[in-house]
Write an enzyme that holds these catalytic residues in place. Structure first.
Site, PDB file in Angstrom:
ATOM      1  N   ASN A 197     -55.821  83.499 -60.343  1.00 55.77           N
ATOM      2  CA  ASN A 197     -55.749  82.214 -61.033  1.00 55.77           C
ATOM      3  C   ASN A 197     -57.149  81.918 -61.569  1.00 55.77           C
ATOM      4  O   ASN A 197     -58.033  81.519 -60.818  1.00 55.77           O
ATOM      5  CB  ASN A 197     -55.290  81.120 -60.048  1.00 55.77           C
ATOM      6  CG  ASN A 197     -55.279  79.751 -60.704  1.00 55.77           C
ATOM      7  OD1 ASN A 197     -55.459  79.632 -61.920  1.00 55.77           O
ATOM      8  ND2 ASN A 197     -55.063  78.711 -59.908  1.00 55.77           N
ATOM      9  N   TRP A 198     -57.299  82.123 -62.886  1.00 55.23           N
ATOM     10  CA  TRP A 198     -58.637  81.953 -63.488  1.00 55.23           C
ATOM     11  C   TRP A 198     -58.952  80.493 -63.807  1.00 55.23           C
ATOM     12  O   TRP A 198     -60.032  80.201 -64.319  1.00 55.23           O
ATOM     13  CB  TRP A 198     -58.758  82.811 -64.748  1.00 55.23           C
ATOM     14  CG  TRP A 198     -58.923  84.269 -64.453  1.00 55.23           C
ATOM     15  CD1 TRP A 198     -59.207  84.839 -63.237  1.00 55.23           C
ATOM     16  CD2 TRP A 198     -58.849  85.353 -65.395  1.00 55.23           C
ATOM     17  NE1 TRP A 198     -59.304  86.209 -63.369  1.00 55.23           N
ATOM     18  CE2 TRP A 198     -59.092  86.551 -64.688  1.00 55.23           C
ATOM     19  CE3 TRP A 198     -58.599  85.435 -66.762  1.00 55.23           C
ATOM     20  CZ2 TRP A 198     -59.092  87.799 -65.303  1.00 55.23           C
ATOM     21  CZ3 TRP A 198     -58.595  86.672 -67.379  1.00 55.23           C
ATOM     22  CH2 TRP A 198     -58.839  87.847 -66.654  1.00 55.23           C
ATOM     23  N   LYS A 199     -57.978  79.609 -63.558  1.00 51.64           N
ATOM     24  CA  LYS A 199     -58.194  78.171 -63.816  1.00 51.64           C
ATOM     25  C   LYS A 199     -58.803  78.006 -65.223  1.00 51.64           C
ATOM     26  O   LYS A 199     -58.368  78.703 -66.149  1.00 51.64           O
ATOM     27  CB  LYS A 199     -59.053  77.568 -62.696  1.00 51.64           C
ATOM     28  CG  LYS A 199     -58.475  77.889 -61.311  1.00 51.64           C
ATOM     29  CD  LYS A 199     -59.089  77.124 -60.181  1.00 51.64           C
ATOM     30  CE  LYS A 199     -58.411  77.521 -58.865  1.00 51.64           C
ATOM     31  NZ  LYS A 199     -58.860  76.773 -57.719  1.00 51.64           N
ATOM     32  N   GLY A 252     -58.477  82.493 -56.411  1.00 60.69           N
ATOM     33  CA  GLY A 252     -59.217  81.708 -57.394  1.00 60.69           C
ATOM     34  C   GLY A 252     -60.545  82.357 -57.728  1.00 60.69           C
ATOM     35  O   GLY A 252     -60.591  83.400 -58.397  1.00 60.69           O
ATOM     36  N   GLY A 257     -61.549  76.590 -52.562  1.00 64.46           N
ATOM     37  CA  GLY A 257     -62.934  76.500 -53.011  1.00 64.46           C
ATOM     38  C   GLY A 257     -63.926  76.121 -51.922  1.00 64.46           C
ATOM     39  O   GLY A 257     -65.078  75.795 -52.211  1.00 64.46           O
ATOM     40  N   SER A 259     -59.584  80.161 -50.794  1.00 63.06           N
ATOM     41  CA  SER A 259     -60.752  80.895 -50.302  1.00 63.06           C
ATOM     42  C   SER A 259     -60.439  82.338 -49.894  1.00 63.06           C
ATOM     43  O   SER A 259     -61.026  82.861 -48.937  1.00 63.06           O
ATOM     44  CB  SER A 259     -61.434  80.147 -49.146  1.00 63.06           C
ATOM     45  OG  SER A 259     -61.969  78.933 -49.616  1.00 63.06           O
ATOM     46  N   GLU A 290     -50.988  76.891 -50.262  1.00 59.03           N
ATOM     47  CA  GLU A 290     -52.420  76.714 -50.514  1.00 59.03           C
ATOM     48  C   GLU A 290     -52.875  75.397 -49.892  1.00 59.03           C
ATOM     49  O   GLU A 290     -52.756  74.335 -50.524  1.00 59.03           O
ATOM     50  CB  GLU A 290     -52.705  76.626 -52.019  1.00 59.03           C
ATOM     51  CG  GLU A 290     -52.485  77.891 -52.796  1.00 59.03           C
ATOM     52  CD  GLU A 290     -53.387  77.942 -54.035  1.00 59.03           C
ATOM     53  OE1 GLU A 290     -54.088  78.948 -54.190  1.00 59.03           O
ATOM     54  OE2 GLU A 290     -53.399  76.993 -54.828  1.00 59.03           O
ATOM     55  N   HIS A 317     -49.818  73.459 -58.864  1.00 59.16           N
ATOM     56  CA  HIS A 317     -51.123  73.688 -58.231  1.00 59.16           C
ATOM     57  C   HIS A 317     -51.724  72.333 -57.850  1.00 59.16           C
ATOM     58  O   HIS A 317     -51.552  71.352 -58.570  1.00 59.16           O
ATOM     59  CB  HIS A 317     -52.049  74.447 -59.185  1.00 59.16           C
ATOM     60  CG  HIS A 317     -53.283  74.943 -58.490  1.00 59.16           C
ATOM     61  ND1 HIS A 317     -54.348  74.118 -58.218  1.00 59.16           N
ATOM     62  CD2 HIS A 317     -53.588  76.162 -57.970  1.00 59.16           C
ATOM     63  CE1 HIS A 317     -55.266  74.825 -57.561  1.00 59.16           C
ATOM     64  NE2 HIS A 317     -54.828  76.059 -57.398  1.00 59.16           N
TER      65      HIS A 317
END
Ligand code: 13P
Length: 249
Positions: free
Chosen positions: A9-11, A232, A175, A211, A169, A98
């Site tokens: 997931n490159w956001k 991520g 993060g 993470s 998640e 998300h």
């Protein structure tokens, strides 16, 4: 043996040019990694990149996914993207619900369920994200929070025979570099598995996100029903992502 799913997931972390460059710089390695029958690799860039990335990866087994989808089928919904458009540009997977969408775009459980249903109708596999907040975790309310996030989803998808993926998640793990303890993850996965085995008639799988990195991979050994990872920040760097795939397959 069922293959393991690894979703990047490159956001909004890579521009169009950076996304294209990620794939051109690592094309042969991506081809090799995705050719293994025990792995399924999905890259989820920003919307404008999906079509080009799909063309670029045509000779590989890498799939391209989206990061969101409208709950509506079509109409006057400025800024939204429909499941049908995603299908037409070659998307096979799409993340919905998300926690960043829930937080910044006020996406509700009902929106998530409607989007997931639209995706299934287009034969796109929805990656449905659920997870408790830090406060719910502290108060021991995770199971209730997850069940309530799933209520609309389970009823919207009750007749679908399309495959779906649920990504657990925990918001407090995204993060932060912190991942849940193994016993905690086992309890959550057992619970989610029981819900889907009892209630959902179509194929489903459970994955984990939050993470995930080459450093935390050892925490995910022996978690029953864990079928893959939603990655991520560690997916932005090819060597790190590759390591995760090799450690987790
Ligand atoms: P990180 O891997 O950066 O914690 O992000 C997780 C995530 O939100 C994936 O969807």
């Amino acid at each position: 043996m069922q293959s393991k799913l690894f979703i990047a997931n490159w956001k909004m972390q890579k521009t169009f040019a950076e996304s294209i460059d990620f794939c051109s710089s690592n094309l042969s390695a991506l081809k090799k990694l995705s050719a293994q029958t025990d792995t399924e690799i999905v890259l989820c860039p920003s919307f404008p990149v999906i079509y080009s990335l799909n063309e670029q990866l045509a000779d590989t087994m890498v799939h391209v996914g989206a990061q969101n989808c409208s709950p509506y089928i079509s109409g006057a919904y400025t800024g939204q993207v429909s499941a049908q458009s995603l299908k037409e540009i070659g998307c096979n997977y799409c993340i919905v619900g998300h926690s960043e969408q829930r937080k910044y775009e006020n996406v509700t459980d009902k929106d998530v369920a409607m989007a997931a249903k639209n995706l299934c109708d287009q034969e796109i596999e929805p990656i449905i994200c659920i997870g408790e907040t830090e406060e719910q975790f502290q108060k021991n309310e995770a199971i209730n929070a997850l069940e309530s996030q799933l209520d609309f989803v389970l009823s919207a998808l009750k007749n679908t025979k399309q495959p779906i993926t649920i990504a657990y998640e925990p918001v407090w793990a995204i993060g932060t570099g912190v991942v849940p303890e193994s016993a905690y993850l086992k309890k959550i996965f057992q619970h989610l598995s029981a819900i889907f085995s009892n209630v959902h008639s179509g194929p489903w799988r459970l994955i984990y996100g939050g993470s995930v990195s080459e450093k935390t991979m050892s925490s995910f050994k022996d978690i029953p029903s864990l079928a893959g990872f939603l990655v991520g920040s560690a997916s932005l760097d090819f060597p790190k992502f590759e390591k995760i795939v090799l450690l987790g397959k």
